[in-house]
Write a protein that holds these residues in place. Structure first.
Motif, PDB file in Angstrom:
ATOM      1  N   THR A 122       0.854  -1.191   0.000  1.00  0.00           N
ATOM      2  CA  THR A 122       0.000   0.000   0.000  1.00  0.00           C
ATOM      3  C   THR A 122       0.888   1.238   0.000  1.00  0.00           C
ATOM      4  N   ASP A 123       0.273   2.411  -0.169  1.00  0.00           N
ATOM      5  CA  ASP A 123       1.026   3.653  -0.204  1.00  0.00           C
ATOM      6  C   ASP A 123       1.655   3.980   1.154  1.00  0.00           C
ATOM      7  N   SER A 124       1.056   3.499   2.240  1.00  0.00           N
ATOM      8  CA  SER A 124       1.580   3.815   3.566  1.00  0.00           C
ATOM      9  C   SER A 124       2.767   2.948   3.951  1.00  0.00           C
ATOM     10  N   ASP A 125       3.045   1.867   3.187  1.00  0.00           N
ATOM     11  CA  ASP A 125       4.194   1.007   3.469  1.00  0.00           C
ATOM     12  C   ASP A 125       5.484   1.728   3.098  1.00  0.00           C
ATOM     13  N   PRO A 126       6.492   1.726   4.001  1.00  0.00           N
ATOM     14  CA  PRO A 126       7.766   2.368   3.625  1.00  0.00           C
ATOM     15  C   PRO A 126       8.525   1.545   2.618  1.00  0.00           C
ATOM     16  N   GLU A 127       9.205   2.209   1.738  1.00  0.00           N
ATOM     17  CA  GLU A 127      10.030   1.539   0.733  1.00  0.00           C
ATOM     18  C   GLU A 127      11.304   1.033   1.392  1.00  0.00           C
TER      19      GLU A 127
END
Length: 71
Positions: free
Chosen positions: A65-70
């Motif tokens: 998801t977008d909230s997961d850190p890369e």
């Protein structure tokens, strides 16, 4: 296409049923069809093995998801 539990069940049930039918036919063969006993037993074992092997395939994780850190 991702694998899921329903797809695994759809593969498992027919392969187990057909595999069991071939194994039963291979054990109960009498008369002129006895020459095909090895083939029936082999097909039954392969089908049952394939159905059970399909259950062991790993399921993919949830999509990021977008909230997961890369990393």
């Amino acid at each position: 296409m991702s694998l899921n539990r329903t797809a695994k069940g759809i593969v498992l049930v027919p392969t187990l049923l057909l595999g069991a039918a071939f194994l039963a036919a291979g054990t109960w063969v009498d008369g002129p069809a006895a020459a095909n006993r090895g083939l029936a037993l082999t097909l039954g074992a392969v089908l049952m093995g394939a159905g059970l092997l399909a259950q062991l395939l790993p399921e993919p994780g949830p999509p990021p998801t977008d909230s997961d850190p890369e990393p």
